[in-house]
Scaffold this active site. Structure first.
Site, PDB file in Angstrom:
ATOM      1  N   LYS A 113       0.825  -1.208   0.000  1.00 30.68           N
ATOM      2  CA  LYS A 113       0.000   0.000   0.000  1.00 30.68           C
ATOM      3  C   LYS A 113       0.859   1.259   0.000  1.00 30.68           C
ATOM      4  O   LYS A 113       0.491   2.264  -0.588  1.00 30.68           O
ATOM      5  CB  LYS A 113      -0.934   0.015   1.213  1.00 30.68           C
ATOM      6  CG  LYS A 113      -2.061  -0.994   1.133  1.00 30.68           C
ATOM      7  CD  LYS A 113      -3.054  -0.745   2.263  1.00 30.68           C
ATOM      8  CE  LYS A 113      -4.115  -1.820   2.314  1.00 30.68           C
ATOM      9  NZ  LYS A 113      -5.006  -1.634   3.469  1.00 30.68           N
ATOM     10  N   LYS A 199      -6.407 -11.310  -7.396  1.00 28.89           N
ATOM     11  CA  LYS A 199      -7.572 -11.359  -6.522  1.00 28.89           C
ATOM     12  C   LYS A 199      -8.641 -10.350  -6.956  1.00 28.89           C
ATOM     13  O   LYS A 199      -8.294  -9.261  -7.398  1.00 28.89           O
ATOM     14  CB  LYS A 199      -7.096 -10.990  -5.100  1.00 28.89           C
ATOM     15  CG  LYS A 199      -7.955 -11.527  -4.008  1.00 28.89           C
ATOM     16  CD  LYS A 199      -7.352 -11.196  -2.652  1.00 28.89           C
ATOM     17  CE  LYS A 199      -7.823  -9.849  -2.165  1.00 28.89           C
ATOM     18  NZ  LYS A 199      -7.775  -9.654  -0.726  1.00 28.89           N
ATOM     19  N   LYS A 202     -11.426  -4.408  -4.416  1.00 33.36           N
ATOM     20  CA  LYS A 202     -12.070  -3.101  -4.517  1.00 33.36           C
ATOM     21  C   LYS A 202     -11.129  -2.074  -5.119  1.00 33.36           C
ATOM     22  O   LYS A 202     -11.557  -1.048  -5.614  1.00 33.36           O
ATOM     23  CB  LYS A 202     -12.413  -2.553  -3.125  1.00 33.36           C
ATOM     24  CG  LYS A 202     -13.221  -3.430  -2.266  1.00 33.36           C
ATOM     25  CD  LYS A 202     -13.621  -2.666  -1.007  1.00 33.36           C
ATOM     26  CE  LYS A 202     -13.641  -3.605   0.156  1.00 33.36           C
ATOM     27  NZ  LYS A 202     -14.340  -3.169   1.323  1.00 33.36           N
TER      28      LYS A 202
END
Ligand code: TRP
Length: 337
Positions: A113, A199, A202
């Site tokens: 991230k 995967k 979102k």
């Protein structure tokens, strides 16, 4: 002995998709009657990356409503909002002071991230796993059902609990319950519709990569029609050369509640032109009752208010007791003690 405690949570960032539902929430629903459950909407985690304050509260309520719409039953489960229980942030602070910095610096999700955030990496992003440890440890959770990607965070939670117990507890006075990870099998992972090796997420910029739980039948139809496939005829599981095939069959399997053997046999001779409409109809039918219930819940805001208020009261009682136990063990003076 009471029932085992379960705690889990989802961040209120954007719409929930099939990966969240099939990989997490449906498993919570299926096993909820064997345990005493706390399901939280982790809104404090949602602000560890830049967020939009005008939609945070709305998204938080939407996730709580989806928990209910997916079948979380309040007779055995408590639904609450993380930021409404101040013990989460307080325990996170205490845990911060016993957690070595290098334990956080090596968290894979932080590193991933942080790269995406560029210059704008907050202290909160680094501290995310400590807040998650606080979420879990406050409720003396026996089990924490999460996806494979959260495994490292759960191991960290265990390490932090052991460290607190070692530093401030004694052999017969354990301060924090060390939870068992309940990592679901990798097979239950739902992958992206546009890349069967990634995967479903979102944060993927393409809407076409995921089916949201609230997608209309038309959107579902369109997404499955355009999803990535391959030119091979006949469908099969577990062929590493055909990740999309395995993923779409797996989706069909879980959405239709069948065994892998049954699906493998049913689809062995199919081409994509036959399979895609079947998957589409199955997905629409599986999501329809959830969407209907979700709309009913949102039509009655007073009901959701009551659920969250009750949830706050129940969660707060448990959380505050644990927080006081930790504070006492660490030597703080408690009011009235
Ligand atoms: N980090 C989790 C995720 O992204 C969300 C989360 C926060 C969580 N606190 C938790 C999950 C406590 C389980 C228990 O999926």
């Amino acid at each position: 002995m009471g029932k085992p405690r379960v705690l889990s949570g989802v961040q209120p960032t954007g719409n929930l998709h099939l990966g969240n539902y099939l990989g997490a929430i449906r498993n919570w629903v299926d096993s909820q009657y064997d345990s005493e459950n706390f399901f939280c909407v982790v809104d404090l985690h949602a602000v560890t990356v830049p967020h939009d304050p005008t939609v945070l509260a709305e998204n938080t309520r939407a996730i709580a409503a989806l928990y209910l719409a997916c079948g979380i039953d309040l007779s055995c489960s408590t639904i609450f909002v993380q930021s409404q229980i101040s013990a989460h942030a307080e325990l996170a602070w205490l845990l911060n002071c016993v957690t070595p910095l290098n334990w956080l610096e090596r968290m894979i999700q932080f590193k991933e991230k942080a790269v995406k955030q560029g210059e704008n990496v907050s202290v909160g992003l680094l501290d995310y796993p400590v807040l998650m440890a606080a979420d879990i440890l406050l409720y003396d959770a026996d089990r924490v059902p999460v996806g494979e990607d959260q495994k490292q965070h759960l191991e960290l939670t265990r390490d932090i609990a052991l460290r607190v117990n070692h530093q401030f507890g004694t052999e017969d006075k354990v301060i924090l319950k060390v939870p068992d990870p309940a990592i679901r099998k990798a097979g239950a992972r739902v992958m992206s519709l546009t890349d069967g090796t990634k995967k479903m997420s979102k944060s993927d910029p393409s809407e076409m990569s995921r089916i949201a739980i609230l997608d209309s039948p038309d959107e579902i139809r369109k997404k499955i029609k355009r999803c990535k496939t391959d030119p091979v005829r006949g469908l099969e599981f577990d062929n590493p050369e055909r990740p999309e095939c395995s993923n779409l069959l797996g989706l069909y399997q879980v959405l239709s509640n069948q065994t892998q053997e049954a699906v493998a046999a049913e689809c062995a001779e199919m081409g994509w032109g036959q399979f895609k409409p079947l998957l589409t109809d199955t997905a629409i039918a599986a999501l329809e009752p959830i969407q209907k219930k979700y709309r009913e819940i949102l039509d009655d805001p007073g009901y959701l208010d009551t659920v969250l208020k009750d949830g706050q009261a129940k969660a707060n009682e448990v959380a505050q007791a644990t927080l006081n136990r930790v504070k006492a063990a660490m030597g703080f003076s408690l009011p009235g003690v």
